[in-house]
Design a protein around this motif. Structure first.
Motif, short mmCIF file in Angstrom:
data_model
loop_
_atom_site.label_atom_id
_atom_site.label_comp_id
_atom_site.label_asym_id
_atom_site.label_seq_id
_atom_site.Cartn_x
_atom_site.Cartn_y
_atom_site.Cartn_z
N SER A 45 0.84 -1.21 0.00
CA SER A 45 0.00 0.00 0.00
C SER A 45 0.87 1.25 0.00
O SER A 45 0.57 2.22 -0.70
N ASP A 175 -5.82 -0.92 -4.74
CA ASP A 175 -5.25 -1.47 -3.51
C ASP A 175 -6.25 -2.44 -2.89
O ASP A 175 -7.20 -2.04 -2.24
N GLU A 176 -6.03 -3.71 -3.09
CA GLU A 176 -6.91 -4.78 -2.60
C GLU A 176 -8.39 -4.44 -2.84
O GLU A 176 -9.18 -4.33 -1.90
MG MG Z 1 -2.05 -2.85 2.09
#
Ligand code: MG
Ligand code: ADP
Length: 254
Positions: A45, A175-176
């Protein structure tokens, strides 16, 4: 071979005493989909956030579409960019977060229209037409007037993707994007990302969905301990990893 779109060189980043990025090198070419895998806490991240000015790097440099991110070069010196340039660079890099981050007080359509009108000074009427096209593309043409709270998580994430596209970004960062979703809603979001991949959108996707990586990635990046341990085609990194750390990680998630 396509041109390089995202170029990360020797990037370091600490939070106080915590040395999170420890010399990250990464190259993503125009039109490629890069999938970043790696254990929690490995800096995935943080790396994405440095690409979009959400974090400043301590050393190293990042180039996107041939421009230095956050800095400009004069001779052999780097100078920080002015706020105005930072904002311009940021609008060219779309970011889709794990938790959607839609504006709760705006309708779906207004979520898409807000940034192009305020940041890019686009005309409202044309922007609305584009926004409706994008909603249609993510299968939500009938939700233009709904509010985010009236939508499922999967629908909200598809709105977030359409909102990122409304700025016509050079590159899209995820991000995910599916890890906050109920399992039955993961597929509809991955399908939208797959569709974007087919049309040649340059994307960097942090995910734990190995099947998605295998199917969609042009390049798979394995991060651990704040560095890129290995990067290569899915078949190489997923099926014949060269590093013990990659093998250990895959044996846990596969
Ligand atoms: Mg992360
Ligand atoms: P990943 O996304 O791979 O799980 P992150 O980049 O989120 O990893 O985090 C890497 C490490 O940096 C973690 O130990 C996390 O707690 C720490 N970290 C991330 N952001 C901050 C911050 N703003 N302040 C302090 N520590 C942070």
């Amino acid at each position: 071979m396509n041109e390089v779109m995202v170029d990360v060189h020797g990037v370091h980043k600490s939070f106080g005493p915590l040395h999170v990025l420890r010399g990250v090198d990464l190259t993503v070419r125009t039109g490629e989909v890069a999938v970043i895998l790696g254990p929690s806490g490995s800096g995935k991240s943080t790396l994405l956030r440095t690409l979009n000015h959400l974090e400043k790097v301590d050393s190293g440099w990042i180039g996107i579409d041939g421009e230095l991110i956050g800095y400009r070069r004069s001779g052999d010196k780097l100078y920080e960019r002015r706020e105005k340039d930072v904002l311009r660079q940021r609008t060219r890099i779309g970011f889709v977060f794990q938790n959607f981050n839609l504006f709760p007080h705006l309708t779906v359509l207004d979520n898409l229209v807000e940034a192009p009108v305020s940041a890019l000074r686009r005309r409202r009427r044309e922007t609305e037409e584009t926004a409706r096209r994008l909603l249609d593309r993510v299968g939500l043409a009938d939700k233009a007037d709904a509010y985010p709270r009236q939508l499922s998580g999967g629908q909200q994430q598809r709105v977030a993707i359409a909102r990122a596209l409304a700025l016509e970004p050079k590159v899209l960062l995820f991000d995910e994007p599916t890890s906050a979703l109920d399992p039955e809603l993961v597929g509809e979001v991955l399908d939208v990302i797959k569709d974007l991949a087919r049309t040649g959108t340059t994307m960097i996707v942090v995910t734990h969905e190995i099947g998605f990586a295998r199917e969609v990635a042009d390049t798979v990046v394995f991060m651990d301990g704040g560095v890129v341990v290995e990067q290569g085609p899915p078949a190489a990194v997923l099926d014949a990893p060269r590093h013990a750390r990659t093998r250990a990680f895959l044996s846990k998630v596969l």
